[in-house]
Design a protein around this motif. Sequence first.
Motif, PDB file in Angstrom:
ATOM      1  N   CYS A  82      -6.851   9.899  -0.703  1.00 30.08           N
ATOM      2  CA  CYS A  82      -7.869  10.372  -1.641  1.00 30.08           C
ATOM      3  C   CYS A  82      -8.055  11.886  -1.577  1.00 30.08           C
ATOM      4  O   CYS A  82      -8.478  12.512  -2.562  1.00 30.08           O
ATOM      5  CB  CYS A  82      -9.192   9.656  -1.385  1.00 30.08           C
ATOM      6  SG  CYS A  82      -9.875   9.909   0.271  1.00 30.08           S
ATOM      7  N   ASN A  83      -7.731  12.493  -0.417  1.00 34.53           N
ATOM      8  CA  ASN A  83      -7.846  13.954  -0.278  1.00 34.53           C
ATOM      9  C   ASN A  83      -6.490  14.654  -0.274  1.00 34.53           C
ATOM     10  O   ASN A  83      -6.391  15.825   0.102  1.00 34.53           O
ATOM     11  CB  ASN A  83      -8.600  14.289   1.013  1.00 34.53           C
ATOM     12  CG  ASN A  83     -10.033  13.801   0.994  1.00 34.53           C
ATOM     13  OD1 ASN A  83     -10.718  13.941  -0.013  1.00 34.53           O
ATOM     14  ND2 ASN A  83     -10.486  13.230   2.101  1.00 34.53           N
ATOM     15  N   PHE A 140      -7.745   3.379 -11.373  1.00 37.35           N
ATOM     16  CA  PHE A 140      -6.775   4.397 -10.963  1.00 37.35           C
ATOM     17  C   PHE A 140      -5.891   4.784 -12.147  1.00 37.35           C
ATOM     18  O   PHE A 140      -5.489   3.919 -12.927  1.00 37.35           O
ATOM     19  CB  PHE A 140      -5.890   3.877  -9.824  1.00 37.35           C
ATOM     20  CG  PHE A 140      -6.621   3.695  -8.521  1.00 37.35           C
ATOM     21  CD1 PHE A 140      -6.966   4.786  -7.753  1.00 37.35           C
ATOM     22  CD2 PHE A 140      -6.977   2.427  -8.082  1.00 37.35           C
ATOM     23  CE1 PHE A 140      -7.643   4.620  -6.552  1.00 37.35           C
ATOM     24  CE2 PHE A 140      -7.649   2.239  -6.890  1.00 37.35           C
ATOM     25  CZ  PHE A 140      -7.989   3.350  -6.124  1.00 37.35           C
ATOM     26  N   LEU A 185      -3.662   4.529  -1.628  1.00 35.25           N
ATOM     27  CA  LEU A 185      -4.481   5.384  -2.494  1.00 35.25           C
ATOM     28  C   LEU A 185      -5.768   5.809  -1.802  1.00 35.25           C
ATOM     29  O   LEU A 185      -6.202   6.958  -1.924  1.00 35.25           O
ATOM     30  CB  LEU A 185      -4.805   4.641  -3.793  1.00 35.25           C
ATOM     31  CG  LEU A 185      -3.638   4.513  -4.783  1.00 35.25           C
ATOM     32  CD1 LEU A 185      -3.968   3.509  -5.872  1.00 35.25           C
ATOM     33  CD2 LEU A 185      -3.301   5.875  -5.390  1.00 35.25           C
ATOM     34  N   HIS A 186      -6.368   4.894  -1.058  1.00 30.40           N
ATOM     35  CA  HIS A 186      -7.591   5.253  -0.333  1.00 30.40           C
ATOM     36  C   HIS A 186      -7.295   6.283   0.754  1.00 30.40           C
ATOM     37  O   HIS A 186      -8.069   7.224   0.956  1.00 30.40           O
ATOM     38  CB  HIS A 186      -8.207   3.989   0.280  1.00 30.40           C
ATOM     39  CG  HIS A 186      -8.909   3.135  -0.734  1.00 30.40           C
ATOM     40  ND1 HIS A 186      -9.243   1.822  -0.493  1.00 30.40           N
ATOM     41  CD2 HIS A 186      -9.321   3.392  -2.008  1.00 30.40           C
ATOM     42  CE1 HIS A 186      -9.843   1.321  -1.555  1.00 30.40           C
ATOM     43  NE2 HIS A 186      -9.893   2.247  -2.495  1.00 30.40           N
TER      44      HIS A 186
END
Length: 526
Positions: free
Chosen positions: A61-62, A33, A57-58
């Motif tokens: 992701c968009n 990252f 963060l996951h």
Amino acid sequence: MAAGETQLYAKVSNKLKGRSSPSLLEPLLAMGFPVHTALKALAATGRKTAEEALAWLHDHCNDPSLDDPIPQEYALFLCPTGPLLEKLQEFWRESKRQCAKNRAHEVFPHVTLCDFFTCEDQKVECLYEALKRAGDRLLGSFPTAVPLALHSSISYLGFFVNGSPADVIREFAMTFATEASLLADCSVKPCTKQLHLTLAHKFYPHHQRTLEQLARAIPLGHSCQWTAALYSRDMRFVHYQTLRALFQYKPQNVDELTLSPGDYIFVDPTQQDEASEGWVIGISQRTGCRGFLPENYTDRASESDTWVKHRMYTFSLATDLNSRRDGEASSRCSGEFLPQTARSLSSLQALQATVARKSVLVVRHGERVDQIFGKAWLQQCSTPDGKYYRPDLNFPCSLPRRSRGIKDFENDPPLSSCGIFQSRIAGDALLDSGIRISSVFASPALRCVQTAKLILEELKLEKKIKIQVEPGIFEWTKWEAGKTTPALMSLEELKEANFNIDTDYRSLPWACASVKKIKRKENGSW
């Protein structure tokens, strides 16, 4: 890793060296990252664990704003704990129940020490050090008891903190602001005016006496352990409404949001032109994505529900100041001077409590004209050519159009003028109570649909909630003397008469069965 990011990481690592062991940043960088997004994830999750930052963060992701250099806003509050907090929370619940929601319900009980300020993501840990330094410096002089004096005005109710304890608390806030400015290069404004713990703000004037009575019932004799808590919020959504998802929703179109119970959604009331009735446009706090969502899958949340607690400094109640300083300093740093990790659990419990409180509100229709003017009421207001006129002020101003003419009103009478007034008063009372309506079912009788419409108008929901006409709750056999089912207005006629009817609603099977039983009884086959 890019050269610029490597230099930034080295700079941050050197500045924070020795303050966090082990570094929360290193595992995220090892996964590939970028530095700026890893720091952003840590700041958004309160720098608790690398696992929480990784999950953030996951989820994001968009998120189209993931790479935007937008820092969090931070504020320092002095918060009560123990019995006093429990009594204040009880006041919150009772004041909301008896006097409806006001601005104070948006935030937990607190005394503002430093109002919201911005801090760069790579300098957040410096704020923690500033909080610790300020707490350690004022630990010996912090008051063992914080005196609270009730103050009331036409739009404000709260406790004032006066005297020398207030001076010490202001000094603590000023020390934190100074340390934060030096360590984190932040512009922090400490509270220099009257310190206060708000109980109610911007409430209806006629609720003032009730709120004062509830406030005087709060016992102030209990000892209280106070904590200085550092919170953050997303500065982009300060003026948005916050909704909490009650149910799971799977998108049916690409422009819709995925909802999971407990998700928080930020909604800008001024940007809802694109949303159709019953839908809103919002931004998910969990994913950062923007899209449409069904409003009836959500409930209003408090502003502070989306805030993140970073660190807190607890001022102990021990009377021996020297032993308190020596014996508790280490435990404060390693134990009490820690982030709160039970946020997701408390949010789930709050969601479960909200769902458990859902109930059905049964309302009778308002006064109907035939109960006042008798069964021959229609003859009193009809002209020879079959037109309606108003012979008395308690007759309605007009009647909606029906395909078979005015004669069908005889067994399906409207509300009287007093009935209209009663319905509006009922809606106003519901608005005043703070009850949130999510669905409305009404008998197909005109008087019932009218009552539902008038109540929704007073609740400011007439355009958001459609009336679902349910034949199964039509109680005509109790009041009507005739042996045939009254001719009721069709859904199309109700729509034409400006009733917001849900034409897609279909009656439940048990309701249809009840109507069939009534008809069998009418035909003598019961």
